[in-house]
Design a protein around this motif. Structure first.
Motif, PDB file in Angstrom:
ATOM      1  N   ALA A  82      19.648  24.703 107.177  1.00 34.41           N
ATOM      2  CA  ALA A  82      19.712  23.738 108.282  1.00 34.41           C
ATOM      3  C   ALA A  82      20.281  24.377 109.542  1.00 34.41           C
ATOM      4  O   ALA A  82      19.805  24.124 110.648  1.00 34.41           O
ATOM      5  CB  ALA A  82      20.548  22.521 107.876  1.00 34.41           C
ATOM      6  N   VAL A  83      21.292  25.223 109.379  1.00 35.00           N
ATOM      7  CA  VAL A  83      21.932  25.864 110.532  1.00 35.00           C
ATOM      8  C   VAL A  83      21.040  26.952 111.130  1.00 35.00           C
ATOM      9  O   VAL A  83      20.799  26.976 112.334  1.00 35.00           O
ATOM     10  CB  VAL A  83      23.314  26.449 110.140  1.00 35.00           C
ATOM     11  CG1 VAL A  83      23.867  27.363 111.224  1.00 35.00           C
ATOM     12  CG2 VAL A  83      24.295  25.319 109.833  1.00 35.00           C
ATOM     13  N   TYR A  84      20.540  27.850 110.296  1.00 35.24           N
ATOM     14  CA  TYR A  84      19.845  29.026 110.817  1.00 35.24           C
ATOM     15  C   TYR A  84      18.356  28.820 111.054  1.00 35.24           C
ATOM     16  O   TYR A  84      17.787  29.435 111.951  1.00 35.24           O
ATOM     17  CB  TYR A  84      20.056  30.220 109.885  1.00 35.24           C
ATOM     18  CG  TYR A  84      21.460  30.751 109.961  1.00 35.24           C
ATOM     19  CD1 TYR A  84      21.906  31.441 111.079  1.00 35.24           C
ATOM     20  CD2 TYR A  84      22.363  30.529 108.933  1.00 35.24           C
ATOM     21  CE1 TYR A  84      23.201  31.914 111.168  1.00 35.24           C
ATOM     22  CE2 TYR A  84      23.662  31.010 109.004  1.00 35.24           C
ATOM     23  CZ  TYR A  84      24.077  31.698 110.124  1.00 35.24           C
ATOM     24  OH  TYR A  84      25.363  32.157 110.214  1.00 35.24           O
ATOM     25  N   GLU A  85      17.725  27.967 110.279  1.00 34.01           N
ATOM     26  CA  GLU A  85      16.280  27.792 110.413  1.00 34.01           C
ATOM     27  C   GLU A  85      15.876  26.489 111.093  1.00 34.01           C
ATOM     28  O   GLU A  85      14.791  26.393 111.646  1.00 34.01           O
ATOM     29  CB  GLU A  85      15.605  27.872 109.034  1.00 34.01           C
ATOM     30  CG  GLU A  85      15.768  29.215 108.346  1.00 34.01           C
ATOM     31  CD  GLU A  85      15.102  30.356 109.114  1.00 34.01           C
ATOM     32  OE1 GLU A  85      14.016  30.152 109.672  1.00 34.01           O
ATOM     33  OE2 GLU A  85      15.692  31.463 109.164  1.00 34.01           O
ATOM     34  N   LEU A  86      16.751  25.488 111.042  1.00 36.18           N
ATOM     35  CA  LEU A  86      16.373  24.173 111.533  1.00 36.18           C
ATOM     36  C   LEU A  86      17.243  23.682 112.686  1.00 36.18           C
ATOM     37  O   LEU A  86      17.216  22.519 113.052  1.00 36.18           O
ATOM     38  CB  LEU A  86      16.377  23.179 110.369  1.00 36.18           C
ATOM     39  CG  LEU A  86      15.432  23.589 109.233  1.00 36.18           C
ATOM     40  CD1 LEU A  86      15.638  22.706 108.020  1.00 36.18           C
ATOM     41  CD2 LEU A  86      13.986  23.587 109.680  1.00 36.18           C
ATOM     42  N   LYS A  87      18.032  24.585 113.245  1.00 38.03           N
ATOM     43  CA  LYS A  87      18.765  24.361 114.497  1.00 38.03           C
ATOM     44  C   LYS A  87      19.890  23.332 114.442  1.00 38.03           C
ATOM     45  O   LYS A  87      20.211  22.706 115.450  1.00 38.03           O
ATOM     46  CB  LYS A  87      17.786  24.013 115.619  1.00 38.03           C
ATOM     47  CG  LYS A  87      16.716  25.059 115.827  1.00 38.03           C
ATOM     48  CD  LYS A  87      15.731  24.654 116.901  1.00 38.03           C
ATOM     49  CE  LYS A  87      14.635  25.699 117.048  1.00 38.03           C
ATOM     50  NZ  LYS A  87      13.641  25.343 118.017  1.00 38.03           N
ATOM     51  N   ALA A  88      20.502  23.146 113.284  1.00 39.60           N
ATOM     52  CA  ALA A  88      21.656  22.246 113.209  1.00 39.60           C
ATOM     53  C   ALA A  88      22.879  22.965 113.764  1.00 39.60           C
ATOM     54  O   ALA A  88      23.116  24.125 113.448  1.00 39.60           O
ATOM     55  CB  ALA A  88      21.902  21.817 111.769  1.00 39.60           C
ATOM     56  N   ASP A  89      23.631  22.281 114.612  1.00 41.65           N
ATOM     57  CA  ASP A  89      24.817  22.859 115.245  1.00 41.65           C
ATOM     58  C   ASP A  89      26.123  22.231 114.784  1.00 41.65           C
ATOM     59  O   ASP A  89      27.192  22.649 115.211  1.00 41.65           O
ATOM     60  CB  ASP A  89      24.730  22.703 116.770  1.00 41.65           C
ATOM     61  CG  ASP A  89      23.685  23.610 117.379  1.00 41.65           C
ATOM     62  OD1 ASP A  89      23.372  24.659 116.786  1.00 41.65           O
ATOM     63  OD2 ASP A  89      23.183  23.270 118.461  1.00 41.65           O
ATOM     64  N   GLU A  90      26.048  21.176 113.985  1.00 39.45           N
ATOM     65  CA  GLU A  90      27.248  20.518 113.472  1.00 39.45           C
ATOM     66  C   GLU A  90      27.003  20.118 112.028  1.00 39.45           C
ATOM     67  O   GLU A  90      25.870  19.837 111.638  1.00 39.45           O
ATOM     68  CB  GLU A  90      27.596  19.271 114.289  1.00 39.45           C
ATOM     69  CG  GLU A  90      27.980  19.588 115.715  1.00 39.45           C
ATOM     70  CD  GLU A  90      28.672  18.433 116.423  1.00 39.45           C
ATOM     71  OE1 GLU A  90      29.299  17.591 115.746  1.00 39.45           O
ATOM     72  OE2 GLU A  90      28.583  18.395 117.656  1.00 39.45           O
ATOM     73  N   ILE A  91      28.096  20.060 111.260  1.00 38.08           N
ATOM     74  CA  ILE A  91      28.004  19.706 109.846  1.00 38.08           C
ATOM     75  C   ILE A  91      28.970  18.558 109.573  1.00 38.08           C
ATOM     76  O   ILE A  91      30.124  18.597 110.006  1.00 38.08           O
ATOM     77  CB  ILE A  91      28.343  20.926 108.961  1.00 38.08           C
ATOM     78  CG1 ILE A  91      27.378  22.083 109.261  1.00 38.08           C
ATOM     79  CG2 ILE A  91      28.312  20.544 107.482  1.00 38.08           C
ATOM     80  CD1 ILE A  91      27.786  23.419 108.677  1.00 38.08           C
ATOM     81  N   TYR A  92      28.483  17.547 108.866  1.00 42.45           N
ATOM     82  CA  TYR A  92      29.282  16.374 108.512  1.00 42.45           C
ATOM     83  C   TYR A  92      29.273  16.200 107.002  1.00 42.45           C
ATOM     84  O   TYR A  92      28.204  16.122 106.399  1.00 42.45           O
ATOM     85  CB  TYR A  92      28.697  15.104 109.145  1.00 42.45           C
ATOM     86  CG  TYR A  92      28.823  15.055 110.635  1.00 42.45           C
ATOM     87  CD1 TYR A  92      29.759  14.224 111.235  1.00 42.45           C
ATOM     88  CD2 TYR A  92      28.002  15.828 111.457  1.00 42.45           C
ATOM     89  CE1 TYR A  92      29.876  14.179 112.612  1.00 42.45           C
ATOM     90  CE2 TYR A  92      28.129  15.792 112.838  1.00 42.45           C
ATOM     91  CZ  TYR A  92      29.057  14.968 113.412  1.00 42.45           C
ATOM     92  OH  TYR A  92      29.190  14.916 114.769  1.00 42.45           O
TER      93      TYR A  92
END
Length: 192
Positions: A82-92
């Motif tokens: 999600a972070v590296y391939e799908l551009k997520a910048d925050e985690i909940y």
């Protein structure tokens, strides 16, 4: 009619009538966030509504108890994707009060496995292979400590960028009220 046939009949109608068009979006989350939540049935619609997220806004991972138990397991891999391939910048990380994982009795679960046909020899083989099956199946005693543990597992992972906020919240499964346990923004400020 079986549940599978019921689902397939509904799906055929759903597709043929173009109902899917109102859900079309890209694979990239518009709000650039990934949410790890519990698989509890009460949260299927409540969690997104309580957070003001719609289809296409976030990546949602569902696990029993919203637990990230292994730094190199499938949940952590999904977070990294999600972070590296799908551009997520925050985690909940968002577990909930009144979670079934807080009440898991591993001895009883193992009895249920055997009652449903898992040979006792299989359980013994697993245990004799170095797997502590009771610890592996164990839930948690305190939802607050559990969310902090999962947040720390993610935040301190060697492959997670240090500038990504990792938040820990708890949702009330009856009202949808969110309680902040770990504010990832404040945690980042304390590191600077």
């Amino acid at each position: 009619m079986s549940l599978l046939n019921e689902i397939l009949d509904y799906n055929e109608k759903f597709v043929n009538e173009g109902e899917y068009t109102k859900y079309q979006t890209t694979k990239y989350p518009d709000k650039k966030m990934v949410v790890i939540s519990c698989m509890d049935t009460r949260l299927v619609e409540l969690l997104p509504k309580s957070m003001n997220v719609r289809n296409g806004d976030v990546k949602i991972l569902k696990t029993a108890g919203a637990i990230v138990s292994h730094p190199f397991g499938s949940v952590m891999r999904s977070i990294l994707v999600a972070v590296y391939e799908l551009k997520a910048d925050e985690i909940y990380v968002i577990p909930h009060h009144d979670c079934g994982m807080a009440a898991v009795n591993t001895d009883e679960m193992i009895k249920k496995m055997v009652n449903r046909g898992v040979p006792e020899g299989t359980i013994s083989t697993i245990e004799n292979s170095g797997i502590d099956i009771k610890n592996w199946l164990r839930g948690f005693d305190d939802v607050y400590e559990s969310v902090k543990h999962s947040v720390n597992c993610i935040k301190n992972h060697p492959l997670i960028p240090q500038n990504i906020p990792v938040h820990g919240l708890i949702i009330a499964p009856d009202t949808g009220e969110l309680e902040v346990v770990v504010d990832g923004y404040k945690e980042l400020e304390n590191v600077k």
